[in-house]
Enzyme design. Structure first.
Site, PDB file in Angstrom:
ATOM      1  N   LYS A 123     -64.831 -41.913  12.659  1.00 32.06           N
ATOM      2  CA  LYS A 123     -64.223 -42.428  11.433  1.00 32.06           C
ATOM      3  C   LYS A 123     -62.951 -41.663  11.095  1.00 32.06           C
ATOM      4  O   LYS A 123     -62.955 -40.438  10.975  1.00 32.06           O
ATOM      5  CB  LYS A 123     -65.241 -42.312  10.289  1.00 32.06           C
ATOM      6  N   CYS A 138     -66.874 -48.070   7.495  1.00 33.70           N
ATOM      7  CA  CYS A 138     -66.917 -48.042   6.032  1.00 33.70           C
ATOM      8  C   CYS A 138     -65.527 -47.950   5.402  1.00 33.70           C
ATOM      9  O   CYS A 138     -64.773 -48.902   5.429  1.00 33.70           O
ATOM     10  CB  CYS A 138     -67.839 -46.913   5.557  1.00 33.70           C
ATOM     11  N   GLU A 152     -73.999 -47.724   9.027  1.00 35.90           N
ATOM     12  CA  GLU A 152     -73.399 -46.391   9.028  1.00 35.90           C
ATOM     13  C   GLU A 152     -74.479 -45.312   8.950  1.00 35.90           C
ATOM     14  O   GLU A 152     -75.364 -45.360   8.122  1.00 35.90           O
ATOM     15  CB  GLU A 152     -72.437 -46.246   7.843  1.00 35.90           C
TER      16      GLU A 152
END
Length: 290
Positions: free
Chosen positions: A126, A163, A53
């Protein structure tokens, strides 16, 4: 012919985290750490490589410091173009997570997907953004607006989940329904509250959706925030939930695994989860309840 894909994941410590350092120096230091690992992936025949990430900088979200907005860049942009050169050089598709600037004041936590010939295939933003002590991500990231795309690389259909996304099974299912064969989950996760979930959730997504997953996590500690130790343990898992390869907790490292994509058909013929779904009963899942 068997469809076997050699996957790779890189985990590394951020070498420069000083907020007073020039942004370009911070970015270049992180890229320099990754470069020999990317070269190693090329030598070892990796066909699809996943980076961690926001690989080209520190995990700055424990701060609420506008200084780090300057790390954001366009996607496609300078870093994706650099990685496209690496992809073309080694014939290796690469998942490239960076901090994206869409326009003034609009920033996303993004991963670009580059094909093995250097072609930019697209990006995932994301979707699920945490906001809690040490993880002030809503200060830095707007929630994604591109859905759950899947990218046809030379070797496999690739999806991306980033994540905190991994705590939400809905998007993991959408990636499967959209045709993903390997889902990459680049992360920045420290030891503590969620560590016990690290080896539970992604294998569960792989089993529930019948695909491979590659979960990457950085290592080391990052001053001045010092929110904890990033514990690495990057790994690949197959559609049965078996761990194929796992990295250490504390070393800059490339982890490599062979993914037999024919297993997807075999597993889904046994566990007919897509056949037996009842989407007409799931209306409440897309409502703001309770």
């Amino acid at each position: 012919m068997p469809r076997r894909v050699i996957g790779g994941l890189i985990q590394a410590a951020a070498p420069l985290t000083d907020p007073s350092a020039p942004i370009e120096t911070v970015r270049q230091a992180a890229i320099d750490v990754h470069q020999p690992l990317i070269e190693e992936a090329g030598r070892r025949g990796v066909q699809i490589l996943g980076l961690q990430e926001m690989f080209n900088g520190p995990y700055f979200c424990p701060s609420q410091d506008a200084h780090w907005y300057d790390l954001a860049e366009s996607v496609p942009g300078p870093t994706t173009e650099l990685m496209a050169q690496q992809a073309s050089r080694y014939g290796m598709a690469i998942v490239v997570p960076v901090y994206e600037r869409e326009q003034a004041g609009v920033y996303y936590n993004t991963a670009a997907v580059i094909d093995a010939d250097g072609t930019y295939l697209g990006k995932y933003r994301k979707n699920h953004i945490p906001h809690t002590a040490g993880f002030w991500e809503k200060y830095f990231f707007k929630p994604g607006n591109l859905g759950y795309p899947v990218f046809q690389t030379r070797y496999a259909k690739v999806g991306v989940y980033i994540c905190y996304d991994r705590h939400f099974p809905e998007g993991a299912r959408a990636l499967g329904l959209n045709g993903a064969e390997i889902v990459f989950n680049p992360s920045a996760t420290v030891a503590g509250l969620s560590q016990y979930l690290w080896k539970l959730e992604q294998p569960a997504h792989a089993v529930a959706n019948g695909y491979f997953m590659g979960a990457s996590n950085r290592v080391g500690t990052e001053a001045p925030w010092n929110i904890g130790k990033f514990y690495g343990t990057s790994y690949f898992v197959d559609p049965r939930g078996n761990f194929l390869a796992t990295a250490s907790e504390d070393k800059d490292e490339l982890v490599v695994a062979t993914c037999d994509l024919d297993m997807i058909e075999e597993v889904r013929r046994t566990w007919q989860f897509f056949r037996d779904r009842r989407p007409e009963t799931y209306d409440d899942m897309v409502k703001q309840l309770p």
